[in-house]
Design a protein around this motif. Structure first.
Motif, PDB file in Angstrom:
ATOM      1  N   ALA A  47      -8.737  82.638  81.553  1.00  0.00           N
ATOM      2  CA  ALA A  47     -10.121  83.134  81.721  1.00  0.00           C
ATOM      3  C   ALA A  47     -10.444  83.368  83.199  1.00  0.00           C
ATOM      4  CB  ALA A  47     -11.113  82.169  81.072  1.00  0.00           C
ATOM      5  N   GLU A  79     -15.412  78.544  74.144  1.00  0.00           N
ATOM      6  CA  GLU A  79     -14.924  79.895  73.833  1.00  0.00           C
ATOM      7  C   GLU A  79     -16.014  80.649  73.083  1.00  0.00           C
ATOM      8  OE1 GLU A  79     -10.685  80.505  72.592  1.00  0.00           O
ATOM      9  OE2 GLU A  79     -11.632  81.416  70.826  1.00  0.00           O
ATOM     10  N   ALA A 119     -16.703  84.483  80.934  1.00  0.00           N
ATOM     11  CA  ALA A 119     -15.529  84.543  81.810  1.00  0.00           C
ATOM     12  C   ALA A 119     -14.395  85.136  80.984  1.00  0.00           C
ATOM     13  CB  ALA A 119     -15.159  83.148  82.301  1.00  0.00           C
ATOM     14  N   GLU A 169     -21.429  75.717  84.332  1.00  0.00           N
ATOM     15  CA  GLU A 169     -20.718  74.823  83.409  1.00  0.00           C
ATOM     16  C   GLU A 169     -20.117  75.662  82.280  1.00  0.00           C
ATOM     17  OE1 GLU A 169     -22.081  71.386  80.191  1.00  0.00           O
ATOM     18  OE2 GLU A 169     -23.539  72.332  81.503  1.00  0.00           O
ATOM     19  N   THR A 170     -18.928  75.295  81.839  1.00  0.00           N
ATOM     20  CA  THR A 170     -18.286  76.007  80.736  1.00  0.00           C
ATOM     21  C   THR A 170     -18.847  75.502  79.413  1.00  0.00           C
ATOM     22  OG1 THR A 170     -16.273  76.288  82.022  1.00  0.00           O
ATOM     23  CG2 THR A 170     -16.075  76.540  79.632  1.00  0.00           C
ATOM     24  N   THR A 229     -11.103  75.760  80.677  1.00  0.00           N
ATOM     25  CA  THR A 229     -10.341  76.235  79.524  1.00  0.00           C
ATOM     26  C   THR A 229      -9.551  75.069  78.930  1.00  0.00           C
ATOM     27  OG1 THR A 229      -8.488  76.732  80.976  1.00  0.00           O
ATOM     28  CG2 THR A 229     -10.059  78.524  80.558  1.00  0.00           C
ATOM     29  N   ARG A 283     -17.187  76.808  90.486  1.00  0.00           N
ATOM     30  CA  ARG A 283     -16.718  75.877  89.455  1.00  0.00           C
ATOM     31  C   ARG A 283     -15.497  76.470  88.750  1.00  0.00           C
ATOM     32  NH1 ARG A 283     -20.100  73.373  91.626  1.00  0.00           N
ATOM     33  NH2 ARG A 283     -21.804  72.129  90.766  1.00  0.00           N
ATOM     34  N   TYR A 284     -14.580  75.592  88.389  1.00  0.00           N
ATOM     35  CA  TYR A 284     -13.499  76.031  87.510  1.00  0.00           C
ATOM     36  C   TYR A 284     -14.051  76.367  86.120  1.00  0.00           C
ATOM     37  CZ  TYR A 284      -9.144  75.213  90.077  1.00  0.00           C
ATOM     38  OH  TYR A 284      -8.093  75.302  90.942  1.00  0.00           O
ATOM     39  N   VAL A 285     -13.431  77.337  85.458  1.00  0.00           N
ATOM     40  CA  VAL A 285     -13.701  77.585  84.043  1.00  0.00           C
ATOM     41  C   VAL A 285     -12.878  76.553  83.272  1.00  0.00           C
ATOM     42  CG1 VAL A 285     -13.614  79.251  82.152  1.00  0.00           C
ATOM     43  CG2 VAL A 285     -13.959  80.044  84.513  1.00  0.00           C
ATOM     44  N   MET A 326     -14.689  82.875  77.687  1.00  0.00           N
ATOM     45  CA  MET A 326     -15.337  81.569  77.745  1.00  0.00           C
ATOM     46  C   MET A 326     -16.784  81.796  78.162  1.00  0.00           C
ATOM     47  SD  MET A 326     -12.810  79.515  77.012  1.00  0.00           S
ATOM     48  CE  MET A 326     -13.377  77.873  77.448  1.00  0.00           C
ATOM     49  N   GLU A 327     -17.721  81.154  77.451  1.00  0.00           N
ATOM     50  CA  GLU A 327     -19.130  81.287  77.833  1.00  0.00           C
ATOM     51  C   GLU A 327     -19.456  80.287  78.939  1.00  0.00           C
ATOM     52  OE1 GLU A 327     -22.055  80.855  74.734  1.00  0.00           O
ATOM     53  OE2 GLU A 327     -23.666  81.491  76.079  1.00  0.00           O
ATOM     54  N   ILE A 328     -20.199  80.775  79.934  1.00  0.00           N
ATOM     55  CA  ILE A 328     -20.519  79.987  81.127  1.00  0.00           C
ATOM     56  C   ILE A 328     -22.041  79.908  81.265  1.00  0.00           C
ATOM     57  CG2 ILE A 328     -20.264  79.898  83.665  1.00  0.00           C
ATOM     58  CD1 ILE A 328     -17.547  79.763  82.264  1.00  0.00           C
TER      59      ILE A 328
END
Ligand code: V55
Ligand code: FE
Length: 495
Positions: A122, A155, A135, A151-152, A86, A82-84, A143-145
Motif C-alpha cells: 500500500a 483494508e 492508500a 491512522e490505518t 498493512t 505515519r506508516y500504513v 487501505m483506508e486511512i
C-alpha cells in the motif's frame, strides 16, 4: 535487529530509507509567504522499507507504505507522517525482520507468511474520494486511512462490493459528476489477464463493475478517462505465472508484444471495446485526455523502453533505457476509422513524468499542463527515486503552442512530484507545490511556485527538519472536502 540496507541505488543517498513517523507543528517558512488561500491537505506517499530486503536485494517499489500530510491553514503548515499498517508491516514488525521475498512474487516469501493475505505494501498513491482517504498500490485492495490522524483503519473494498482483487493507484475522478473510475489489473488473481473496471458514485458507492481480458497480463499502471470515453493502455511489461512459481521476477519487458490501447464509450460495456495496436512503447503517466466527436486525444509521457532498473535487469536490457523517441506526446485515436490505422502522434514537450493539470480541467480540452523533466543544462544527474536519475526541473507546458516555462531550484537539486493547488482568486491558475532534494546537504525544502509562472521562482520556501524520501504520488484535498475529525461536528471543527 534491523541489519543494514544493501548498497544499491534503491537504498542509498536520497533513497536511503527514512522510517520516521513524526509530527511537526508549524514548519519554518524561510522565504516568502504561503498563499493565504492554501487551506487544505497535501497527502503524499512513498515506499519506506521497515527492514532490509529478505533476499539481500529488492526494488524501491517494494518498500512499506509511508503516508505523510502537510496541513495548510492561514499561511501556516503542520507535518505528520505515519506508516500504513498493512498485514505485511504488522507481520514484519512481529518478526522484527522482513518476511517477504521478491517484488510481487509471493512464492518467494518466508513460510510464515506464504499464501497469507495482505501482502500489498500500500505504498503508491493517497486517493481521496467521497470523504475517504485510501492508500493504494496496484497489487492489492487499498487501505483506508483516517485523513486527520493518518491512522490505518483497515483494508477497504467499497463495503464488500468490489470483486476485483486489486485496485489501481491511478483512479480518475470526474470533477463535475464526482464519479470515480477505477480498474484492477490481475483482478482474478496473480498473473491473470483479468481486468476489472468499476465506477464509484459521488457518494462512494460502487455503481458498476465489469471485467474483460487484456491482450496480455501487462503492467497497466495508469489509465485515462474523458467526458465520453475510457482508455486502457497496455505496453509490453508482462508477468508470467510459471516464472513466478519458479521464484523469478514479476515483470519482464517482452519486445515485440506491442502496444495495445483499448477504448470504450463511457457508460458503455466492455463488449464495446475498440483496440488500437502499434509497436512497443513504454508509458509513464497520463496528463489528460479529451474527446472531440469520434476523436480521442490522449496526452502522456512515453519512452522507447521500460526505465525501471529492476525490470530492465530481469529483461536482460543493458545500460540506460533507450530514450530516443521519449517525450510528452498527444496520441489521437479516431473511432470512426479502422483500428489498423493506428493513431496520430503530436509532440508536446521533452521527456519527463509526473504530469498534472488543474483538477477543474480533467477530461476536457485544456491549455496548461505541468510536469517534471531532467534538464542536463541545469546540472549533473543525481539519484533520487525508483528510476535512478531524478528530475531537476518543474515545467509548465502550453499544450497548444508547446511553450515551456521551467523552474529549477539549483544545479545539485532534484525535484519530487508536484501537486497542483487551485487558487480561490478568479482567473488565477493556482500553484505547484513540491519537495526539493538538496543533494549537497542531504536535506529538503518544500517550494511553492505560481502554476502560470514557475520561471519566476518560489513564492514560498519551507524548511524541512527531516529528509523526505522521494514520493511516488501525492494529492491535494481542499479542507472543505474533508470529513470532520472523529467526535467533532463540522460546525465545531470550523469554529
Ligand atoms: C509504480 C510504483 C509502484 C509499483 C508499480 O511508479 C509501479 C510506478 C510504488 O510502487 O508497484
Ligand atoms: Fe504512478
Amino acid at each position: 535487529m534491523t541489519g543494514t540496507f544493501p548498497n544499491m541505488m534503491d537504498f542509498s543517498g536520497f533513497n536511503a530509507p527514512s522510517r520516521v513517523e513524526c509530527d511537526i507543528f508549524d514548519l519554518m517558512v524561510v522565504e516568502g509567504r504561503i498563499p493565504a488561500d492554501f487551506h487544505g491537505r497535501w497527502y503524499r506517499m512513498t515506499p519506506d522499507p521497515q527492514y532490509p530486503p529478505m533476499l539481500g536485494e529488492d526494488t524501491y517499489l517494494s518498500g512499506d507504505g509511508m503516508i505523510s500530510m502537510f496541513a495548510f491553514v492561514d499561511g501556516r503548515v503542520d507535518f505528520r507522517s505515519r506508516y500504513v499498517m498493512t498485514e505485511r508491516l504488522k507481520n514484519e514488525r512481529k518478526a522484527r525482520r522482513s518476511l517477504y521475498g521478491l517484488y510481487r512474487n509471493p512464492y518467494t516469501d518466508n513460510a510464515k507468511v506464504q499464501g497469507a493475505p495482505g501482502r500489498s505494501a500500500a505504498n503508491t498513491t493517497p486517493v481521496f474520494h467521497a470523504g475517504r482517504l485510501l492508500a493504494t498500490k496496484e497489487d492489492g485492495r487499498p487501505m483506508e486511512i483516517d485523513p486527520h490522524t493518518l491512522e490505518t483503519l483497515g483494508e477497504y473494498d467499497f463495503g464488500g462490493a468490489l470483486r476485483s482483487a486489486t485496485m489501481t493507484a491511478h483512479p480518475r475522478i470526474d470533477p463535475e459528476t464526482g464519479e470515480m473510475f477505477l480498474y484492477g489489473a490481475q483482478a482474478g488473481g496473480l498473473a491473470t489477464r483479468d481486468m476489472a473496471f468499476a465506477v464509484i458514485g459521488r457518494d462512494g458507492k460502487l455503481v458498476s463493475e465489469q471485467w474483460f481480458e487484456g491482450p496480455y497480463a501487462g503492467m497497466v499502471h495508469d489509465f485515462v478517462v474523458t467526458k465520453d470515453h475510457i482508455v486502457f493502455p497496455f505496453f509490453p511489461v508482462i508477468v508470467d505465472h510459471a516464472r513466478l512459481k519458479a521464484g523469478g521476477p514479476h515483470w519482464r519487458w517482452e519486445a515485440g508484444r506491442g502496444t495495445h490501447i483499448g477504448i470504450i464509450p463511457r457508460g458503455g460495456s466492455a463488449k464495446d471495446m475498440r483496440w488500437f495496436s502499434g509497436p512497443d512503447w513504454s508509458f509513464f503517466h497520463f496528463m489528460n485526455a479529451y474527446s472531440d466527436g469520434s476523436q480521442v486525444h490522449v496526452d502522456f509521457t512515453i519512452a522507447d523502453e521500460v526505465p525501471f532498473p529492476f525490470i530492465r535487469e530481469a529483461s536482460g536490457l543493458q545500460g540506460p533505457p533507450n530514450m530516443e523517441h521519449a517525450g510528452l506526446v498527444r496520441w489521437t485515436f479516431d473511432l470512426s476509422r479502422n483500428s489498423n490505422d493506428g493513431w496520430v502522434e503530436r509532440r508536446l514537450g521533452p521527456p519527463g513524468d509526473f504530469p498534472t493539470i488543474a483538477r477543474a480541467n480533467h477530461m476536457k480540452d485544456y491549455a496548461a499542463g505541468y510536469y517534471q523533466i531532467y534538464d542536463p543544462a541545469v546540472g549533473p544527474p543525481n539519484v533520487a527515486g525508483p528510476v535512478g536519475v531524478g528530475f531537476n526541473t518543474v515545467v509548465r507546458v502550453d499544450v497548444r503552442t508547446g511553450e515551456l516555462r521551467p523552474y529549477a531550484p539549483g544545479p545539485s537539486c532534484t525535484v519530487q512530484e508536484h501537486v497542483h493547488v487551485p487558487s480561490t482568486a478568479a482567473g488565477h491558475e493556482g500553484y505547484l507545490l513540491f519537495v526539493v532534494d538538496y543533494h549537497e546537504t542531504m536535506s529538503n525544502e518544500v517550494h511553492i511556485v505560481e502554476a502560470e509562472h514557475p520561471e519566476r521562482g518560489p513564492v514560498a520556501r519551507i524548511a524541512m527538519p527531516l529528509r523526505l524520501r522521494n514520493q511516488i504520488h501525492g494529492n491535494w484535498v481542499p479542507e472543505a472536502e474533508l470529513p470532520a475529525p472523529a467526535g467533532v461536528s463540522r460546525v465545531q471543527a470550523a469554529g
